[in-house]
Design a protein around this motif. Structure first.
Motif, PDB file in Angstrom:
ATOM      1  N   SER A 122       0.846  -1.191   0.000  1.00 58.50           N
ATOM      2  CA  SER A 122       0.000   0.000   0.000  1.00 58.50           C
ATOM      3  C   SER A 122       0.880   1.239   0.000  1.00 58.50           C
ATOM      4  N   GLN A 123       0.288   2.338  -0.423  1.00 55.43           N
ATOM      5  CA  GLN A 123       0.978   3.626  -0.441  1.00 55.43           C
ATOM      6  C   GLN A 123       0.127   4.623   0.310  1.00 55.43           C
ATOM      7  N   TYR A 124       0.773   5.449   1.118  1.00 58.40           N
ATOM      8  CA  TYR A 124       0.016   6.452   1.862  1.00 58.40           C
ATOM      9  C   TYR A 124       0.913   7.643   2.165  1.00 58.40           C
ATOM     10  N   ASN A 125       0.299   8.735   2.513  1.00 55.98           N
ATOM     11  CA  ASN A 125       1.007   9.960   2.874  1.00 55.98           C
ATOM     12  C   ASN A 125       0.820  10.224   4.367  1.00 55.98           C
ATOM     13  N   LEU A 126       1.851  10.754   4.970  1.00 53.11           N
ATOM     14  CA  LEU A 126       1.809  11.072   6.399  1.00 53.11           C
ATOM     15  C   LEU A 126       2.351  12.473   6.618  1.00 53.11           C
ATOM     16  N   LYS A 127       1.589  13.263   7.347  1.00 49.01           N
ATOM     17  CA  LYS A 127       2.056  14.567   7.800  1.00 49.01           C
ATOM     18  C   LYS A 127       2.353  14.476   9.286  1.00 49.01           C
ATOM     19  N   THR A 128       3.609  14.698   9.664  1.00 43.39           N
ATOM     20  CA  THR A 128       3.978  14.660  11.074  1.00 43.39           C
ATOM     21  C   THR A 128       3.761  16.036  11.698  1.00 43.39           C
ATOM     22  N   PRO A 129       3.687  16.127  13.014  1.00 45.42           N
ATOM     23  CA  PRO A 129       3.455  17.439  13.646  1.00 45.42           C
ATOM     24  C   PRO A 129       4.681  18.340  13.572  1.00 45.42           C
ATOM     25  N   GLY A 130       4.444  19.645  13.563  1.00 48.22           N
ATOM     26  CA  GLY A 130       5.530  20.614  13.663  1.00 48.22           C
ATOM     27  C   GLY A 130       6.049  20.687  15.086  1.00 48.22           C
ATOM     28  N   ARG A 131       7.193  21.367  15.247  1.00 49.89           N
ATOM     29  CA  ARG A 131       7.832  21.479  16.559  1.00 49.89           C
ATOM     30  C   ARG A 131       8.269  22.921  16.793  1.00 49.89           C
ATOM     31  N   LEU A 132       7.920  23.448  17.944  1.00 49.89           N
ATOM     32  CA  LEU A 132       8.338  24.777  18.347  1.00 49.89           C
ATOM     33  C   LEU A 132       9.277  24.643  19.529  1.00 49.89           C
ATOM     34  N   SER A 133      10.452  25.261  19.430  1.00 50.68           N
ATOM     35  CA  SER A 133      11.465  25.121  20.483  1.00 50.68           C
ATOM     36  C   SER A 133      11.950  26.486  20.947  1.00 50.68           C
ATOM     37  N   LEU A 134      12.184  26.585  22.245  1.00 51.48           N
ATOM     38  CA  LEU A 134      12.753  27.780  22.867  1.00 51.48           C
ATOM     39  C   LEU A 134      14.008  27.376  23.629  1.00 51.48           C
ATOM     40  N   GLY A 135      15.005  28.267  23.638  1.00 47.76           N
ATOM     41  CA  GLY A 135      16.234  27.949  24.355  1.00 47.76           C
ATOM     42  C   GLY A 135      16.879  29.180  24.963  1.00 47.76           C
ATOM     43  N   ALA A 136      17.690  28.952  25.966  1.00 49.29           N
ATOM     44  CA  ALA A 136      18.436  30.033  26.614  1.00 49.29           C
ATOM     45  C   ALA A 136      19.783  29.500  27.064  1.00 49.29           C
ATOM     46  N   THR A 137      20.811  30.335  26.906  1.00 47.40           N
ATOM     47  CA  THR A 137      22.157  29.971  27.337  1.00 47.40           C
ATOM     48  C   THR A 137      22.750  31.106  28.165  1.00 47.40           C
ATOM     49  N   PHE A 138      23.360  30.746  29.271  1.00 50.60           N
ATOM     50  CA  PHE A 138      24.019  31.703  30.154  1.00 50.60           C
ATOM     51  C   PHE A 138      25.511  31.375  30.170  1.00 50.60           C
ATOM     52  N   PHE A 139      26.311  32.327  29.722  1.00 47.73           N
ATOM     53  CA  PHE A 139      27.757  32.135  29.644  1.00 47.73           C
ATOM     54  C   PHE A 139      28.417  32.595  30.940  1.00 47.73           C
ATOM     55  N   LEU A 140      29.333  31.793  31.411  1.00 49.31           N
ATOM     56  CA  LEU A 140      30.041  32.060  32.672  1.00 49.31           C
ATOM     57  C   LEU A 140      31.444  32.553  32.345  1.00 49.31           C
ATOM     58  N   GLY A 141      31.513  33.670  31.665  1.00 52.79           N
ATOM     59  CA  GLY A 141      32.802  34.190  31.227  1.00 52.79           C
ATOM     60  C   GLY A 141      33.476  33.206  30.293  1.00 52.79           C
ATOM     61  N   LYS A 142      34.776  32.964  30.519  1.00 52.02           N
ATOM     62  CA  LYS A 142      35.506  31.995  29.717  1.00 52.02           C
ATOM     63  C   LYS A 142      35.533  30.608  30.348  1.00 52.02           C
ATOM     64  N   VAL A 143      34.792  30.455  31.450  1.00 50.09           N
ATOM     65  CA  VAL A 143      34.774  29.182  32.162  1.00 50.09           C
ATOM     66  C   VAL A 143      33.869  28.171  31.475  1.00 50.09           C
ATOM     67  N   GLY A 144      32.767  28.622  30.886  1.00 50.19           N
ATOM     68  CA  GLY A 144      31.826  27.710  30.260  1.00 50.19           C
ATOM     69  C   GLY A 144      30.451  28.319  30.156  1.00 50.19           C
ATOM     70  N   PHE A 145      29.432  27.470  30.118  1.00 51.49           N
ATOM     71  CA  PHE A 145      28.053  27.953  29.998  1.00 51.49           C
ATOM     72  C   PHE A 145      27.081  26.892  30.479  1.00 51.49           C
ATOM     73  N   ILE A 146      25.853  27.328  30.697  1.00 52.40           N
ATOM     74  CA  ILE A 146      24.715  26.446  30.991  1.00 52.40           C
ATOM     75  C   ILE A 146      23.625  26.775  29.985  1.00 52.40           C
ATOM     76  N   SER A 147      23.037  25.745  29.365  1.00 48.92           N
ATOM     77  CA  SER A 147      22.048  25.965  28.317  1.00 48.92           C
ATOM     78  C   SER A 147      20.855  25.043  28.518  1.00 48.92           C
ATOM     79  N   GLY A 148      19.679  25.506  28.128  1.00 46.82           N
ATOM     80  CA  GLY A 148      18.476  24.697  28.251  1.00 46.82           C
ATOM     81  C   GLY A 148      17.513  24.944  27.110  1.00 46.82           C
ATOM     82  N   ASP A 149      16.746  23.914  26.755  1.00 42.96           N
ATOM     83  CA  ASP A 149      15.734  23.988  25.695  1.00 42.96           C
ATOM     84  C   ASP A 149      14.417  23.428  26.203  1.00 42.96           C
ATOM     85  N   VAL A 150      13.336  23.913  25.638  1.00 37.90           N
ATOM     86  CA  VAL A 150      12.031  23.300  25.808  1.00 37.90           C
ATOM     87  C   VAL A 150      11.396  23.201  24.432  1.00 37.90           C
ATOM     88  N   GLU A 151      10.786  22.063  24.156  1.00 38.12           N
ATOM     89  CA  GLU A 151      10.216  21.788  22.838  1.00 38.12           C
ATOM     90  C   GLU A 151       8.753  21.392  22.991  1.00 38.12           C
TER      91      GLU A 151
END
Length: 530
Positions: A376-405
């Motif tokens: 058989s042959q069929y078509n499928l439309k999957t759902p879209g995705r909306l994502s938000l993210g934020a990153t906090f840099f700790l100078g030259k030491v590194g960073f912390i980052s997070g996402d929600v989808e």
């Protein structure tokens, strides 16, 4: 046309079965494909850097993964880059069934990500606000179907034959029921008379007013089986991405991309019932074994687009937004099965009389029939995705980052000229729900070295799922080394998920295998700046 894709011998997630009232009449099972092919994740196809961060990447940039997740991140590049990420996946599963727990494993090598970004920025000392951008061509993996599950246990309540009887009495049109009838597993009879012959054979006569179906075995016959099943799946989903990202004044980054997606999925199931026993442990002398083996393959391609934005309101913070459109797939499936029954050859089954009035009997034995290949042959439309993210840099030491989808699985939709999709589309709306997925990661820098850790949480796609915990989670760690001309990253990702599976549908006492999947993925990225 594959009308019998999932009906009696369904092999379904038990959450679907327990919510059977929400499965619309006439559903053929394609609603399950809609869920499977919609549960993609950028973490599968990320570089080792992003995998080590738990897949967090919406507000980060200068990484090849950005082409598939948030093309705005390509605007961070200030040089052209070539990178590739080989990956090894180790999948382990524990299946518990009627008190028995069996472990199996399956390993797979693949390329999680590979590609090239061509940078065209205007240099560090330009006075123009627009700094230029980068165009990337990448190949990334978005889903992994390679796994194996094996379970066995003695069912003291029912057999798959009982599901065939129930289906036949409910006038269910199903290919497996037809084969069960042809191999004497079910009969339009109220009961059976069994007589010993003078020729050392035993003769079976269907009896009653023939107003319903029963069976010689299973709960009807008083003999119940040991049940065994091995399920092997292979394949994956991947994407060829073409994306561009730009840089405006080192404060605003923006981008868009086009993805050509592909699907390869295959599943082989071998289900066996044997060692039939009564309540006292006595073996059935009539039936030795039932075995059903089915194969399903699905392949196809699709297209979708994505776009995003990253802003730097202050030097130590970046905020990201990305949207991935629905993917529009054209899919083809092929399936078929073999049905075998092994009876005691010393039994004969009554089949009426001939023209002379003599009784006609079938001598029982071993039967095996193979279905036609259905397509058989069929078509499928999957759902879209909306994502938000934020990153906090700790100078030259590194960073912390997070996402929600955010993903709404009820937005999946099927379409076909080969069969009616109305019931399956309604089931999608009934069974599934919207979810939020979370990812968080951090990086610590020491000279040219990078140390990373991350965590990801994926919500349950099922609505009102009280059968098992359909959520899953990833824990990851990574290392990296950066120089001016090249970089090397390593990552280890541990993924844990749970499922519950029933080999067949029956109104009461459906057998359930509780499955725990543990997947360890080891990836390495080697990249060159030029």
């Amino acid at each position: 046309m594959n009308q019998f894709k999932y009906i009696v011998f369904a092999g379904i997630a038990i959450s679907t079965w327990s919510a059977n009232a929400q499965v619309a009449d006439g559903s053929l099972g394609y609603y399950q494909d809609a869920r499977i092919f919609s549960q993609t994740s950028p973490a599968y196809g990320s570089t080792a850097r992003m995998q080590g961060l738990g897949g967090t990447q919406i507000s980060l940039g200068a990484d090849m993964s950005s082409a598939g997740s948030n093309p705005a991140g390509l605007g961070f590049f200030n040089r052209s880059v070539l990178s590739f990420t080989p990956s090894m996946t180790f999948n382990n599963s524990d299946a518990s069934y009627f008190g028995n727990t069996i472990s199996t494993y399956k390993n797979n090598f693949n390329f999680a990500n590979l590609g090239m970004a061509f940078n065209s920025n205007k240099g560090d000392y330009t006075n123009e606000k627009f700094k230029g951008g980068s165009f990337a061509i990448t190949f990334s993996r978005s889903n992994n179907f390679n796994s194996e599950v094996f379970y066995q246990g003695r069912n003291t309540s029912n057999s798959i034959v009982d599901s065939f009887v129930e289906g036949a009495n409910n006038d269910l049109s199903d290919a497996y029921i037809d084969y069960a009838f042809g191999q004497f597993l079910i009969e339009n009879a109220d009961g059976y008379i069994i007589e010993e012959g003078n020729d050392s054979r035993t003769y079976i006569y269907p009896d009653g007013d023939f107003d319903g179906y029963t069976s010689l075995v299973g709960a009807y016959g008083g003999y119940l089986p040991r049940q065994i099943e091995r399920i092997t799946t292979k394949g994956g989903q991947s994407a060829l991405n073409f994306a561009w990202g730009g840089n405006y004044d080192d404060r605003v980054y923006f981008g868009a991309g086009l993805s050509f997606e592909s699907v390869r999925y295959s599943r082989t199931r071998t289900y066996t019932e044997d060692s039939f026993q009564d309540a006292d442990g006595n073996l059935d002398e009539l039936l030795y074994e039932i075995q059903i083996q089915d194969e399903l393959t699905i392949d196809g391609s699709g297209v979708g687009f994505n776009g995003g934005l990253i802003v730097r309101p202050v030097d130590f913070v970046t905020l990201g937004l990305s949207y991935k459109s629905p993917t529009y797939y054209s899919l083809n499936d092929e399936s078929g099965f073999a049905f075998a029954t092994d009876w005691n050859k010393n039994y004969s089954y009554y089949n009426g009389t001939n023209d002379e009035g003599d009784s006609v009997f079938y001598d029982l034995g071993s039967y095996k029939e193979t279905s036609d290949l259905t397509m058989s042959q069929y078509n499928l439309k999957t759902p879209g995705r909306l994502s938000l993210g934020a990153t906090f840099f700790l100078g030259k030491v590194g960073f912390i980052s997070g996402d929600v989808e955010f993903v709404d699985y009820t937005r999946s939709q099927l379409k076909s000229n080969d069969f009616s999709v109305v019931a399956d589309n309604q089931t999608i709306k009934n069974l599934y729900t919207n979810t939020m997925n979370f990812r968080i990661g951090s990086e610590f820098r020491y000279e040219d070295f990078r140390f990373r850790a991350g965590y990801a949480f994926f919500g349950d796609a099922f609505a009102n799922n009280d059968s098992f915990d359909g959520r899953s989670q990833n824990v990851s760690f990574g290392l990296g080394y950066r120089s001016r001309d090249y970089f090397i990253d390593l990552a280890v990702v541990n993924r844990k998920s749970f499922d519950a599976y029933s080999p067949y549908q029956i109104s009461t006492g459906a057998p359930i295998a509780d499955i725990e999947q543990r997947t360890n993925t080891v990836s390495a990225t080697i990249g060159f700046n030029f």
